[in-house]
Design a protein around this motif. Structure first.
Motif, mmCIF file in Angstrom:
data_model
loop_
_atom_site.group_PDB
_atom_site.id
_atom_site.type_symbol
_atom_site.label_atom_id
_atom_site.label_comp_id
_atom_site.label_asym_id
_atom_site.label_seq_id
_atom_site.Cartn_x
_atom_site.Cartn_y
_atom_site.Cartn_z
ATOM 1 N N LEU A 58 0.846 -1.184 0.000
ATOM 2 C CA LEU A 58 0.000 0.000 0.000
ATOM 3 C C LEU A 58 0.887 1.241 0.000
ATOM 4 N N ARG A 61 -3.395 5.601 -0.496
ATOM 5 C CA ARG A 61 -4.640 4.862 -0.673
ATOM 6 C C ARG A 61 -4.630 4.064 -1.979
ATOM 7 N N ARG A 62 -3.464 3.650 -2.374
ATOM 8 C CA ARG A 62 -3.318 2.838 -3.575
ATOM 9 C C ARG A 62 -2.696 1.502 -3.169
ATOM 10 N N GLN A 63 -3.126 0.435 -3.822
ATOM 11 C CA GLN A 63 -2.591 -0.877 -3.487
ATOM 12 C C GLN A 63 -2.360 -1.701 -4.741
ATOM 13 N N GLU A 92 -6.752 5.390 -6.765
ATOM 14 C CA GLU A 92 -6.937 5.461 -5.314
ATOM 15 C C GLU A 92 -8.160 4.654 -4.891
ATOM 16 N N ASP A 93 -8.013 3.995 -3.768
ATOM 17 C CA ASP A 93 -9.096 3.220 -3.169
ATOM 18 C C ASP A 93 -9.208 3.654 -1.717
ATOM 19 N N PRO A 94 -10.211 4.453 -1.386
ATOM 20 C CA PRO A 94 -10.303 4.974 -0.015
ATOM 21 C C PRO A 94 -10.604 3.904 1.026
ATOM 22 N N TYR A 95 -10.930 2.695 0.593
ATOM 23 C CA TYR A 95 -11.327 1.655 1.541
ATOM 24 C C TYR A 95 -10.253 0.599 1.766
ATOM 25 N N CYS A 96 -9.179 0.618 1.005
ATOM 26 C CA CYS A 96 -8.147 -0.389 1.196
ATOM 27 C C CYS A 96 -7.325 -0.073 2.440
ATOM 28 N N GLY A 97 -6.647 -1.070 2.962
ATOM 29 C CA GLY A 97 -5.802 -0.856 4.140
ATOM 30 C C GLY A 97 -5.789 -2.060 5.053
#
Length: 447
Positions: A58, A61-63, A92-97
């Motif tokens: 990560l 907000r990118r994976q 960008e993916d605001p929900y990844c993490g």
């Protein structure tokens, strides 16, 4: 470098050096043996072993995820660099993490799960002999013309999950299996059926002869099958196929489908989805069951918890990302392979509620269809309209009358699930403990 923990540490370190802000890695080592017999002679023998790494990195907000099977230090470094480069170019993916540290599983009891057979791996000759015994038992049944497949397999898989949030955990599971497919008749009159048994421990397996005999028994019962008549009839889904019916419900309440808005169940939280008194319970800690695990694919602790209670839908099946999209908490249902990021999926399940003997259900249905095999699928995920090819047996006067094939069953899933009645024939060793299920008022299309 050979141990999975060391490989996982090396991959995380390489990701950090390459510029990742966070990362997780799953390392899998598997080995297995598969033997197939035909006409008493060895038809096919396979031995496979290997180690695979799946790295997710990560950057903001990118994976991105990359997998390799080359465990050399240089290959791991190249994998990490490639993953970071891909992440920097990803949308960008605001929900990844990753999970927050306070969400992580901390203590678990692998010994209680008993997923690994401590005995020595079977020799190839022993597996070949087991397959040969299953074939011979099937061929010994009068009316069986041939056995298309008789096989025995063994596998051992070790998994290590590690993440930059501090999680590290692993486990090993084994699997023993014997399968047999028997054939009766020739040409257009040919019928076939099968039996397969699998356990984590060899001592829990039925004998190969029992597997072969069951395959023959099922095949012989199918001789003379013809199309049934068309009409609206009750349908009894045999225990071998009843999971497919419950599986459609699981797909509908999967968090990924809910988050996309592509599910007929998207407005059914807190609503009736099964008859009163019925429930679906996840049981991730059942001993000696292949689907058991102490933590999910994101390191969250698994626990026994209901999905449906007294017929009412209680929650979605969620991983972290889809939970965030829906403003909810993960239900520790993340699954993770080496080829991509986590996704939600249900694990071990048990259908609970009132049960009756299978013979009683047959008597109650009077006339209708007992389905023992299904093929093809036409399920509208938005509406729940249902249509599947099927074969099995026609029930008349509350008793099995004759085998049938080449028919279609159709209905509306939400309505179907609310009418089901359960038998008491579920097999407790399976990951999904679902008995035969009787559903009223389906359309059967035959000849």
């Amino acid at each position: 470098m050979s141990d999975l923990e060391g490989l996982a540490k090396a991959a995380l370190l390489a990701a950090t050096k390459a510029g990742a802000e966070a990362a997780d890695v799953v390392a899998v080592r598997g080995d297995g043996i598969s033997m197939e017999i035909r006409n008493g002679a060895l038809e096919q023998a396979e031995r496979a072993e290997g180690t695979d790494l799946g790295l997710r990195v990560l950057v903001g907000r990118r994976q991105a995820s990359v997998s390799i099977s080359d465990t050399r230090e240089a290959a791991i470094a190249a994998m990490a660099a490639r993953a970071v480069a891909m992440a920097r170019e990803a949308p960008e993916d605001p929900y990844c993490g990753l999970a927050d540290p306070d969400q992580l599983a901390r203590d678990w009891d692998l010994a209680a799960l008993d997923l690994e057979d401590s005995g020595a791996a079977p020799e190839p000759a022993a597996l070949a002999e087991a397959a040969r015994a299953a074939e011979a038992a099937a061929l010994a049944a009068r009316g069986i013309s041939q056995v298309s497949t008789a096989g025995a397999d063994y596998s051992r898989t070790s998994i290590r999950l590690m993440a930059s949030n501090g999680f590290s955990g692993g486990y090993t599971r084994t699997s023993h299996s014997v399968a047999c497919v028997a054939i009766a008749g020739e040409g257009l009159a040919m019928e076939r059926d099968y039996a397969v048994e699998s356990r984590t421990h060899a001592e829990d397996m039925p004998t190969p002869e029992e597997v072969g005999a069951l395959a023959a028994e099922r095949t012989l019962a199918r001789r003379g099958a013809k199309q049934p008549k068309t009409g609206a009839f009750p349908v009894l889904f045999d225990e071998r196929v009843s999971l497919a019916l419950i599986g459609h419900l699981l797909s509908a309440v999967n968090g990924a489908a809910i988050a996309r808005g592509t599910s007929w169940a998207k407005a059914l939280m807190g609503e009736q989805v099964l008859p009163e008194g019925f429930g679906l319970v996840e049981e991730p800690h059942r001993a000696r069951v292949g689907g058991s695990k102490p933590f999910d694919g994101e390191g969250l602790p698994t626990a026994t918890r209901p999905l449906v209670g007294d017929g009412v839908l209680l929650r979605w099946i969620l991983d972290l990302a889809n939970a965030r999209k829906l403003g909810l908490q993960s239900t520790a249902n993340a699954v993770r392979g080496t080829g991509g990021p986590p996704s939600p999926a249900a694990g071990n399940l048990r259908l609970t509620g009132p049960q009756t003997g299978r013979d009683s259900l047959l008597r109650d249905m009077g006339e209708g269809l007992l389905v023992t095999a299904m093929m093809g699928s036409s399920i509208n995920p938005n509406t729940g309209d249902y249509s599947r090819g099927a074969s099995g047996f026609w029930v008349r006067g509350g008793e099995i009358a004759e085998p049938v094939n080449e028919c279609t069953i159709a209905g509306h899933l939400p309505a179907m699930l609310k009418t089901l009645r359960a038998a008491d024939d579920a097999r407790a060793h399976l990951s999904r403990v679902i008995p035969s299920l009787l559903v009223e008022g389906l359309t059967v299309a035959g000849g």
